[in-house]
Each structure stands twice: as structure tokens, then as C-alpha cells.
Design an enzyme around this catalytic site. Structure first.
Site, short mmCIF file in Angstrom:
data_model
loop_
_atom_site.label_atom_id
_atom_site.label_comp_id
_atom_site.label_asym_id
_atom_site.label_seq_id
_atom_site.Cartn_x
_atom_site.Cartn_y
_atom_site.Cartn_z
N ASP A 81 0.86 -1.18 0.00
CA ASP A 81 0.00 0.00 0.00
C ASP A 81 0.90 1.23 0.00
O ASP A 81 1.68 1.44 0.94
CB ASP A 81 -0.88 -0.02 1.26
CG ASP A 81 -2.03 0.98 1.18
OD1 ASP A 81 -1.96 1.92 0.37
OD2 ASP A 81 -3.01 0.80 1.93
N ARG A 105 -0.18 4.36 -0.16
CA ARG A 105 -0.90 5.59 0.19
C ARG A 105 -0.45 6.17 1.52
O ARG A 105 -0.03 5.45 2.42
CB ARG A 105 -2.41 5.31 0.28
CG ARG A 105 -3.02 4.90 -1.03
CD ARG A 105 -4.45 4.43 -0.82
NE ARG A 105 -4.52 3.25 0.02
CZ ARG A 105 -5.63 2.77 0.55
NH1 ARG A 105 -6.78 3.40 0.35
NH2 ARG A 105 -5.62 1.68 1.28
#
Ligand SMILES: Nc1nc2c(ncn2[C@@H]2O[C@H](COP(=O)(O)OP(=O)(O)OP(=O)(O)O)[C@@H](O)[C@H]2O)c(=O)[nH]1
Length: 435
Positions: free
Chosen positions: A363, A365
Site C-alpha cells: 500500500d 498511500r
């Protein structure tokens, strides 16, 4: 030239040094493309701006604030400086006194005054060489850098000459600098790396602006009101640019959220396949619609939709193809790579291992910019709708309450949801899943 004018329309203010004003006598308007011109701002420590310059002339002719020239100066200077100030003032020029740093206008304070006194949230620094070099020596003040290289030999190294004087380890770096041809020129663009943001230096070096421990790097770029069918309400829509290249955060705001406590909030990463097409491979679409239903019931609330639309895609008219993949689509890997990850999931990998085997993190983000948007909207605390512990952690201390967003698993996404539960710690969906 056209590109420069296009960039001018995209900023609230345009900033140059007095040297450029004296040598070029520019107008700083956007004349070659349709759109608003930015507000002209000149760094002028000694108020050398001539009364006959084009910017002073248009300032004295202008009726509104937008074409009124602002001069940023220091409290020092020769005796006759304040007589010139009076004459400039009589011609409608706005003079702001800013603290000095090394005998010149302090750039950090200059940006704060431009924001607070002129209400400008984005500033385009156009020249000249000394001003650009001064900004590049303070990369934490710069969110995007665009350099045009022309096939003409003029001599010298321009602004980079000053920067080359530093120690090799302190030289400015532009990670993932990108380029594209525009006519005979090559345009390079990227975001300077900010050492302290990467944790390489102590807190003592962080500039303090408006009481925050670092500069707000997320900036409002446009806003409007609209009726939104999905929540049957009139809402504010605000679009923010973030320091992450190509990332935009769209805030859909219902009701009065300023000063609000426990404001219902969803921070939702773009998922073209789930949100738009209704793909059943993930739970993105139902989560988005679920929150919109909640927003319909509540008197106030905020949806932050994090997109990957490109800042530089705005100059697509120049026939440039820009490959920017720094939005939130596919947990930050972009649509193309997400679809490649789906191909690997068809072959038996789970959503995490598919990312890893394509060379990406599970991930990519981060949610700091979302927090900045919420701070800018003035909310005091939020009720966050999410199953993702990373979002909760990132939005502390604003997130005082956390509510799960229920999704009904189906045969297409049950493995995906199980992986999120087991490997990404999305505990709140546990009860919804078959063990
Ligand atoms: N790489 C990758 N991304 C995916 C896959 N399925 C969905 N996504 C992306 O995952 C992200 C999900 O975003 P969100 O719904 O905001 O976040 P979340 O982490 O699931 O957290 P909550 O929904 O808040 O509980 C979106 O960017 C989707 O495009 C997948 O199989 N692989």
C-alpha cells in the site's frame, strides 16, 4: 510561451524579483490562453520599482484587486525609499512590509503574507534567476518545479549555478523528475525532495507557519457549489492539490463543518473499477455508496475523494502525454498496475503478493494531505468511517470516533476481504466474513 501563460491562469499570484521587472518590464498577465490572470507580486527590498513600469501603470488603471501590484519589501533601505512608497501607494500599488532574511525579503514570510493578506493559495514563481535560486535553496517552500530546456546556448548555468556551490549531499534533488517535449523545447517537471519531511533532519529545521509544525503543502485550487443527487443536497465541492505529484483531493462538503465536532468523514481512495463500473472484485463501490447514504441522513459531513488526476495533464493541449501514477488508484500503484495485479490474482496470488511481485509496496498511500484538508476546513474532530487502521492512525488526533463501513461479501471479493482482514489488519470487517 503558451505553456507559461497556461500556468499563469492556474495560479492565484505570480511572483518575480525587482531585477526582472527592471530588465523586462513584464505585464505578467495570461494573454495567450483564456483564463484569469494571477495577481502580480514583486520582491523589492529597496522599492526600486519605477512608477512608469507596466505593472504600476496597470495597477493605477485597475478597479479590482486582481491586477493591483503588490510589492513585498523590508523595513530597511535608503531614506528616499519611503517617499517612493508614497508615490507608489498613490498609484494603487499595495506595499507589504515583510521581515528580512540576509538583507532580503524572507521568502517564508513573503508566502505567508501573500496567503494571509492577499488570499492567494497558489503562487507561481517566474523569475528571475536569483529569486528562483533562492526558492530552490528552500525546497520545502516549493511544491512543483517546471524547467524548460531550449536548444539554444546562452552561456552560464542559470539558477543552478548558485545551487552547485553546496556540498554534494546538500544539493537539491528532484526525485522521479519527468520530461516531455513541447515544440523544440523539453519540459522537465517534478517535486523537490524536502530533507526534513523524509526524517533526515531534526524538528528544529522545520519552518513554523500559522502555528503548524510544518508548512501546509495541500492547497485549495478551485471550488463551487452543486446539487448532488446521491445525497439529495446542495454541497460545496473543493479541489485541493497536494505535494504528491498528480494527486488531487476532492472534498464534498455537506452543511456547516467549520468548528464542528465529530463531523462524519470518509476518506476514499479512487477505484475506477469499483466506484464507476461497480466491479465486484473489491468493496470500494458499496463503501462509497454506503457513506453517501450516511451523508444523506446527516446534517453535515465530508467525503474526501482522493484522485490521481495529473497536475500536468492540464497542459495536455500542448500535445504532451504525461505518465503520472501518483494518485490513490489501486492503493497508489495506478490503474494500469492494478489491472496487472488482478491478472496475477487470477493466477492465485492474493492482493498483497500481487502488488509485491510487481515490485510495489502493499500500500503506497499516505493520508497526511487528507488531514491537512480537514484542518483547512476547520473541523475540530471527526467521526471516521473506515475499516482501515492506517487511516485511523494517520488521522489522529482528529479521528475521535471510528465507525466501520459494512460491506456484504460476495464470491468475487471474499478472498480480497479476507486478505485485508488477515494481512492488512482490517479487523472491523471480521464479523461480516465467513471464517
Ligand atoms: N493494488 C490493488 N488495489 C486494489 C485492489 N482492489 C482495490 N484496490 C484499491 O484499493 C483502494 C481502496 O481504497 P479505500 O476503499 O479508500 O480504502 P481501504 O484501504 O479499503 O479502507 P476503507 O475502505 O476505509 O476501510 C482503492 O485505491 C482501490 O483502487 C487490488 O486488488 N489491488
Amino acid at each position: 510561451m503558451v505553456m507559461t501563460h497556461q500556468f499563469r491562469t492556474m495560479h492565484d499570484a505570480i511572483l518575480i524579483g525587482v531585477g526582472t521587472l527592471l530588465s523586462d518590464d513584464p505585464q505578467l498577465t495570461a494573454r495567450l490562453v483564456p483564463g484569469p490572470s494571477p495577481q502580480p507580486v514583486v520582491l523589492d527590498s529597496n522599492l526600486r520599482t519605477p512608477l512608469t513600469s507596466a505593472l504600476v501603470r496597470s495597477s493605477s488603471e485597475s478597479t479590482g484587486m486582481s491586477q493591483r501590484l503588490t510589492l513585498l519589501t523590508t523595513s530597511n533601505g535608503p531614506k528616499d525609499k519611503w517617499e517612493r512608497a508614497k508615490a507608489l501607494d498613490q498609484r494603487g500599488v499595495f506595499i507589504l512590509e515583510v521581515p528580512a532574511a540576509d538583507g532580503r525579503v524572507s521568502l517564508e514570510d513573503a508566502l505567508c503574507r501573500v496567503k494571509e493578506d492577499l488570499g492567494c493559495h497558489s503562487v507561481m514563481v517566474e523569475g528571475g534567476m536569483t529569486v528562483i535560486a533562492s526558492f530552490l535553496a528552500r525546497p520545502e517552500l516549493v511544491s512543483n518545479l517546471v524547467v524548460t530546456v531550449s536548444p539554444k546556448f546562452l552561456g552560464g548555468y542559470g539558477p543552478s549555478a548558485e545551487l552547485l556551490k553546496g556540498e554534494p549531499q546538500s544539493l537539491l534533488s528532484i526525485p522521479k523528475m519527468q520530461s516531455c517535449p513541447v515544440g523544440d523545447d523539453i519540459v522537465l517537471y517534478g517535486s523537490p525532495s524536502v530533507p526534513y519531511l523524509n526524517g533526515n533532519s531534526g524538528d528544529a529545521h522545520k519552518p513554523k507557519v500559522n502555528g503548524h509544525s510544518h508548512l501546509m503543502q495541500t492547497q485549495l485550487s478551485s471550488s463551487c457549489r452543486m446539487w448532488v443527487e446521491a445525497i439529495e443536497s446542495e454541497c460545496d465541492l473543493k479541489v485541493y492539490n497536494t505535494p504528491k505529484q498528480g494527486q488531487e483531493i476532492v472534498a464534498l462538503i455537506k452543511g456547516d463543518v467549520f468548528g464542528g465536532e465529530h463531523v462524519p468523514v470518509r476518506v476514499h481512495s479512487e477505484c475506477f473499477t469499483g466506484d464507476v463500473l461497480g466491479s465486484k472484485r473489491c468493496d470500494c463501490g458499496p463503501q462509497l455508496r454506503g457513506f453517501l447514504d450516511i451523508l444523506q441522513q446527516e446534517s453535515a459531513g465530508i467525503l474526501l475523494y482522493i484522485r490521481g488526476a495529473s497536475v500536468l495533464a492540464r497542459i495536455a493541449w500542448a500535445d504532451m502525454y504525461l505518465d503520472v501514477r501518483e494518485g490513490d488508484e489501486g492503493r497508489g500503484i495506478g490503474l494500469v498496475e492494478k489491472i496487472r495485479a488482478y491478472e496475477l490474482q487470477e493466477k492465485g496470488l492474493d492482493t498483497i503478493d500481487a502488488n509485491l511481485s510487481l515490485g510495489h509496496a502493499a500500500d503506497l498511500r499516505t493520508f497526511e494531505s487528507s488531514k491537512e484538508v480537514l484542518q483547512q476546513l476547520g473541523v475540530q474532530s471527526i467521526k471516521l468511517y473506515t475499516n482501515n487502521p492506517e487511516k485511523v492512525e494517520a488521522l489522529r488526533p482528529l479521528a475521535r470516533e471510528v465507525r466501520p463501513l459494512k460491506t456484504v461479501p460476495n464470491k468475487h471479493n471474499v478472498t480480497y476481504l479476507q486478505t485485508k482482514r488477515d494481512r492488512l489488519n482490517h479487523k472491523t470487517i471480521l464479523s461480516e466474513l465467513p471464517i
